[in-house]
Design an enzyme around this catalytic site. Structure first.
Site, PDB file in Angstrom:
ATOM      1  N   CYS A 187      -6.396  -2.356   6.260  1.00  0.00           N
ATOM      2  CA  CYS A 187      -5.545  -3.451   6.805  1.00  0.00           C
ATOM      3  C   CYS A 187      -5.656  -3.731   8.206  1.00  0.00           C
ATOM      4  O   CYS A 187      -5.554  -4.894   8.625  1.00  0.00           O
ATOM      5  CB  CYS A 187      -4.169  -2.933   6.388  1.00  0.00           C
ATOM      6  SG  CYS A 187      -3.237  -1.814   7.470  1.00  0.00           S
ATOM      7  N   TYR A 221      -5.095   2.309   6.841  1.00  0.00           N
ATOM      8  CA  TYR A 221      -5.212   1.496   8.017  1.00  0.00           C
ATOM      9  C   TYR A 221      -6.521   1.375   8.453  1.00  0.00           C
ATOM     10  O   TYR A 221      -6.826   0.195   9.523  1.00  0.00           O
ATOM     11  CB  TYR A 221      -4.358   2.355   9.192  1.00  0.00           C
ATOM     12  CG  TYR A 221      -3.004   2.588   9.011  1.00  0.00           C
ATOM     13  CD1 TYR A 221      -2.226   2.233   7.863  1.00  0.00           C
ATOM     14  CD2 TYR A 221      -2.253   2.696  10.208  1.00  0.00           C
ATOM     15  CE1 TYR A 221      -0.743   2.275   7.977  1.00  0.00           C
ATOM     16  CE2 TYR A 221      -0.630   2.601  10.016  1.00  0.00           C
ATOM     17  CZ  TYR A 221       0.074   2.508   8.981  1.00  0.00           C
ATOM     18  OH  TYR A 221       1.418   2.392   8.949  1.00  0.00           O
ATOM     19  N   CYS A 251       0.849  -1.279  -0.103  1.00  0.00           N
ATOM     20  CA  CYS A 251       0.031   0.053   0.148  1.00  0.00           C
ATOM     21  C   CYS A 251       0.958   1.227   0.059  1.00  0.00           C
ATOM     22  O   CYS A 251       0.323   2.084  -0.401  1.00  0.00           O
ATOM     23  CB  CYS A 251      -0.939  -0.041   1.366  1.00  0.00           C
ATOM     24  SG  CYS A 251      -1.461  -1.582   1.724  1.00  0.00           S
TER      25      CYS A 251
HETATM   26 FE1  SF4 Z   1      -0.539  -1.724   3.933  1.00  0.00          FE
HETATM   27 FE2  SF4 Z   1      -1.116  -1.802   6.342  1.00  0.00          FE
HETATM   28 FE3  SF4 Z   1       0.848  -2.469   5.835  1.00  0.00          FE
HETATM   29 FE4  SF4 Z   1       0.572   0.096   5.434  1.00  0.00          FE
HETATM   30  S1  SF4 Z   1       0.428  -1.283   7.409  1.00  0.00           S
HETATM   31  S2  SF4 Z   1       1.698  -1.210   4.081  1.00  0.00           S
HETATM   32  S3  SF4 Z   1      -1.482  -0.115   4.913  1.00  0.00           S
HETATM   33  S4  SF4 Z   1      -0.764  -3.291   5.200  1.00  0.00           S
HETATM   34 FE    FE Z   2       2.412   1.400   7.252  1.00  0.00          FE
END
Ligand code: SF4
Ligand code: FE
Length: 485
Positions: free
Chosen positions: A298, A295, A103
């Site tokens: 995820c 956020y 992301c």
């Molecule tokens: Fe993706 Fe969440 Fe990891 Fe950030 S923390 S890269 S939003 S999975």
């Molecule tokens: Fe992150």
């Protein structure tokens, strides 16, 4: 070209990078046990492409080529796109139980798309044209991009140019007709070793006196001058143990690295900001806004796994009917869904920017992230409460295979009758992984500091709050219109 999980892995193996893990140079980081689970997590973003029921979520239509592309390379064209991003992130959090890393690059691409458009309009420098060429390549290759923002920052009371060591913020050290050279570092870079390109952005709004620090660009992940040092995670060496069940999450993990830029050369065609300090603030705010939206997806997905593990343990330990346990599970769901609500809300209230790309509602995205700095901790606390102390004291699951110890452990760690005690022990390991182990880096510490620490969200919320409007509303109802206050 759409990659499969396997061709994605092969493309990473071809990169010739300077990588250090635990003090040793590692020629093939993709084969390393501390890295492999994190690559597996990113690979899930490719695996979804093969699953009919997720096609609508994982694919989007490129506004450049009109072709279907992986959503992780897409520039959002509608509020539906923004909401689908959050839904996709929740799905991947559920499947991996950790950070799947892709992301940051997506959020960097979207923030740069809008900012380079404005720069080209205002300044007549072909930044947007350059950016679109890079974007097209990323979309055609279905590439994974790392988004590198956080500088080491040294003495936090000083601006970049005031630091005793000028390299504590990444800066331009040279320039010629071919491109620029940069020096500095980017800290805790999510998924850096799983990325094919690194997209660099400034860490804060720069001023005139810091203009050498106003720089944004993209490079191949194996460009000469890049050095990667893998970051540690709690209990990460469990991943090196032969008995994988003790990790808790057998297949997936997150990954962060320190990246050092040692007079790295960047050709002009990949430079997106070069000393135009006035554009750095908006780039940072947009990237942070998008990642604060992320956020809400995820972390809710990982929260689903943790809530599921706590509910399963309650059953396995025979307490699932107890009123206080049910209440705790409801509380966990309430907190988790609140995060998701915020991710969806800031997406639903998104708007088209001048370039046509959709931007989230900044106030709601920051409220989303500020909740994320708290709620996963409370969900984890409740999960630990339900799990019980055994989670932190039980012997290795390797002991289960021992001819004498195995029967003893099975006997004394038996939960409800009729279910193998191994089920209970494995579930406890999963809760340990999420709350105290490697995944706690992603589910807890990253919830606190990823996409900016809580104070950064408070600053944006204060700016977006429009207290004058709220005071006007109050004055009107109180009959104080026209009075000074
Ligand atoms: Fe993706 Fe969440 Fe990891 Fe950030 S923390 S890269 S939003 S999975
Ligand atoms: Fe992150």
């Amino acid at each position: 070209m759409i990659m499969s999980s396997n061709s994605y892995r092969e493309s990473l193996e071809k990169l010739r990078r300077k990588v250090y893990i635990q003090g040793a140079a590692v020629a093939d980081p993709m084969a390393h046990p501390l890295v492999r689970p994190s690559t597996n997590a990113v690979a899930q973003t490719f695996a979804l492409e093969r699953q009919e029921q997720y096609k609508e979520l994982i694919f989007a239509r490129s506004h450049l080529s009109g072709r279907p592309i992986n959503r992780f390379t897409h520039i959002h064209r509608s509020t539906e796109d923004l909401m689908n991003k959050v839904r996709l992130q929740r799905l991947l959090g559920q499947r991996t139980g950790t950070c799947f890393q892709r992301c940051v690059g997506l959020d960097a691409l979207n923030a740069l798309e809008i900012t380079t458009f404005e720069m080209e309009q205002d300044l007549g420098i072909p930044y947007h044209h350059r950016f679109n060429k890079f974007l097209q390549q990323v979309q055609d290759e279905n590439a994974v991009c790392g988004g590198a923002m956080t500088d080491p920052k040294g003495d936090r009371s000083k601006r970049p140019h005031e630091q005793a060591d000028p390299d504590l913020y990444l800066r331009i050290t040279g320039e010629n007709s071919e491109g620029i050279t940069v020096r500095g570092a980017k800290c805790h870079q999510t998924g850096a070793l799983n990325s094919q390109y690194i997209i660099v952005m400034p860490t804060l709004a720069m001023r005139e006196e810091d203009k050498d620090y106003a720089v944004s660009f993209a490079v191949q992940a194996d460009a000469p001058g890049l050095l990667y040092i893998l970051g540690r995670q709690p209990s990460d060496t469990r991943k090196q143990e032969i008995h994988r069940a003790d990790i808790g999450n057998r297949d997936f993990g997150g990954q962060e690295s320190l990246i050092i830029f040692d007079d790295l050369f960047v050709p002009w065609e990949r430079v997106f900001i070069c000393r135009e300090h006035r554009y750095t603030g908006r780039l940072v705010e947009r990237f942070a806004g998008y990642h604060r939206q992320s956020y809400g997806g995820c972390k809710a997905g990982v929260g689903d796994v943790l809530i599921g593990a706590a509910a399963a343990l309650a059953e396995l330990q025979g307490v699932d009917k107890a009123a206080h346990i049910r209440d705790k599970l409801v509380e966990m769901v309430h907190l988790n869904e609140t995060l998701f609500c915020c991710g969806i809300a800031c997406s639903a209230r998104g708007r088209a920017s001048s370039s046509g790309a959709y931007l989230i509602d900044l106030l709601l995205a920051n409220v989303c992230k500020l909740n994320v700095t708290r709620f996963p901790y409370e969900i984890a606390r409740l999960a630990e409460d339900i799990a019980g102390g055994l989670m932190a004291t039980m012997p290795s699951l390797a002991d289960l295979e021992h001819p004498q110890l195995g029967p003893l452990l099975r006997k004394y760690f038996q939960g409800i009758a009729g279910v193998e005690s191994t089920c209970r022990l494995k579930m406890l390991r999963l809760v340990e992984n999420l709350t105290l182990g490697p995944a706690a880096a992603a589910y807890l510490t990253e919830s606190m500091h990823g996409a900016g620490s809580p104070q950064a969200q408070r600053v944006v919320i204060a700016r977006q709050a429009d207290l004058a409007h709220k005071k006007m509303l109050a004055r009107r109802l109180a009959g104080l219109e026209g009075e000074s206050s």
